[in-house]
Design an enzyme around this catalytic site. Sequence first.
Site, PDB file in Angstrom:
ATOM      1  N   ASN A 261       5.272  14.860  56.162  1.00  0.00           N
ATOM      2  CA  ASN A 261       5.520  15.494  54.858  1.00  0.00           C
ATOM      3  C   ASN A 261       4.477  15.028  53.835  1.00  0.00           C
ATOM      4  OD1 ASN A 261       7.838  16.564  55.991  1.00  0.00           O
ATOM      5  ND2 ASN A 261       9.186  15.000  55.145  1.00  0.00           N
TER       6      ASN A 261
ATOM      7  N   ASP B  53       8.638  12.608  49.315  1.00  0.00           N
ATOM      8  CA  ASP B  53       7.362  12.694  50.047  1.00  0.00           C
ATOM      9  C   ASP B  53       6.385  13.603  49.301  1.00  0.00           C
ATOM     10  OD1 ASP B  53       8.513  11.139  52.041  1.00  0.00           O
ATOM     11  OD2 ASP B  53       9.244  12.897  53.125  1.00  0.00           O
TER      12      ASP B  53
ATOM     13  N   GLY C   7      15.346   9.495  40.790  1.00  0.00           N
ATOM     14  CA  GLY C   7      16.130  10.713  41.011  1.00  0.00           C
ATOM     15  C   GLY C   7      16.125  11.600  39.782  1.00  0.00           C
TER      16      GLY C   7
ATOM     17  N   GLY D  48       5.850  10.677  57.203  1.00  0.00           N
ATOM     18  CA  GLY D  48       4.400  10.714  57.366  1.00  0.00           C
ATOM     19  C   GLY D  48       3.870  12.131  57.272  1.00  0.00           C
TER      20      GLY D  48
ATOM     21  N   SER E 240       8.985  23.104  52.521  1.00  0.00           N
ATOM     22  CA  SER E 240       9.316  23.223  51.088  1.00  0.00           C
ATOM     23  C   SER E 240       8.170  22.766  50.179  1.00  0.00           C
ATOM     24  CB  SER E 240      10.569  22.391  50.779  1.00  0.00           C
ATOM     25  OG  SER E 240      10.288  21.008  50.853  1.00  0.00           O
TER      26      SER E 240
ATOM     27  N   GLU F 278       8.144   4.271  59.010  1.00  0.00           N
ATOM     28  CA  GLU F 278       8.791   4.919  60.158  1.00  0.00           C
ATOM     29  C   GLU F 278       8.003   4.742  61.450  1.00  0.00           C
ATOM     30  OE1 GLU F 278       9.598   9.035  59.037  1.00  0.00           O
ATOM     31  OE2 GLU F 278      11.490   8.448  58.113  1.00  0.00           O
TER      32      GLU F 278
HETATM   33  O1  RIB Z   1      11.768  12.075  53.650  1.00  0.00           O
HETATM   34  C1  RIB Z   1      12.325  13.093  54.423  1.00  0.00           C
HETATM   35  C2  RIB Z   1      12.071  12.842  55.881  1.00  0.00           C
HETATM   36  O2  RIB Z   1      12.749  11.658  56.270  1.00  0.00           O
HETATM   37  C3  RIB Z   1      12.600  13.912  56.803  1.00  0.00           C
HETATM   38  O3  RIB Z   1      11.668  14.940  57.009  1.00  0.00           O
HETATM   39  C4  RIB Z   1      12.978  13.139  58.059  1.00  0.00           C
HETATM   40  O4  RIB Z   1      12.205  13.439  59.167  1.00  0.00           O
HETATM   41  C5  RIB Z   1      12.863  11.663  57.679  1.00  0.00           C
HETATM   42  O5  RIB Z   1      11.740  11.079  58.165  1.00  0.00           O
END
Ligand code: RIB
Length: 302
Positions: free
Chosen positions: A42, A251, A221, A40, A290, A136
């Site tokens: 990210n 993300d 990928g 979320g 990043s 999540e």
């Molecule tokens: O997609 C990467 C993320 O997956 C990580 O930052 C970790 O927290 C998980 O949620």
Amino acid sequence: MKALNYGSLNIDFVYNVEHFVRSGETISSQNMAIFAGGKGLNQSVALAKSGIDTWHAGNIGEDGEFLAEILQKAGAHTDFISRLPGRNGHAIIQKQPNGQNCILLYGGSNRQNTRTQVDEVLSHFEKGDYLILQNEINEIAYIMERAHEKGMIIVLNPSPMDEKIFTYPLEYVDYFLLNEIEAKDLTGFDVCTEKEGIETDALLDAVCSHFPNSKVVLTLGEYGSIYKDEKQKIHQPIVKVPVIDTTAAGDTFTGFFIGSIAKGLSPKEAMQIAAKASAIAVSRQGAAPSIPELNEVYDFGR
Ligand code: RIB
């Protein structure tokens, strides 16, 4: 028009290892670092950096205050982040020298959303606003139902994939962004894909025929990604860079793709920007740290 990302905020504990720990094995890590993360958070960082008006909704625990600060710094609004007693959600991430990772999640604050909270947050959004979701947090089905009633545009990144996904009203999803494994799990398509070949097309077609009202981005990928809607199919190769850390590459792609679409760019332009942004992200350490600025994305490869 606004983008609401209702999603996780994690503390990422990242361990550099020679190889992932195997069953029954104990290994030492070479070093560890702590980053802001969560799919979320990210994606909100990437959405905000792509230049769209971004609002993050979710919860942080007693140890997670720095996560809200990182979102603010990236330009996202944090008014709908609640502070809760107890531990923040976190991720234990093992990272191999080739940049690949594996992740263990602890839900914590991310799994304490209430329907009252959801109703309050959604009262600030309207028809045509974007809702971005991953898998999540709790109460996703309820969030989707209420957002659909309001006429919001619903984006789902069904990651991490689990059986709960099938309890969500997936017919309301306007955009799916998913990888090959998620696409197979979602559709039951079980033919071994040969990435660039016919099987990948068949997999994408399977997702589109399961969800005929949705636009789909399938990420592959190193083989890039493919976008499909009722009128077009666009293949976007990856931009090749030395891989340092793949965490949050997906993300970054999601945030920049949806942010660009919401700004009115074409799917082809959005795919190009998302591919460049995620290439920059894999060339750097960490999750949220990043994710590049928009000007870096535009300047990249010129
Ligand atoms: O997609 C990467 C993320 O997956 C990580 O930052 C970790 O927290 C998980 O949620």
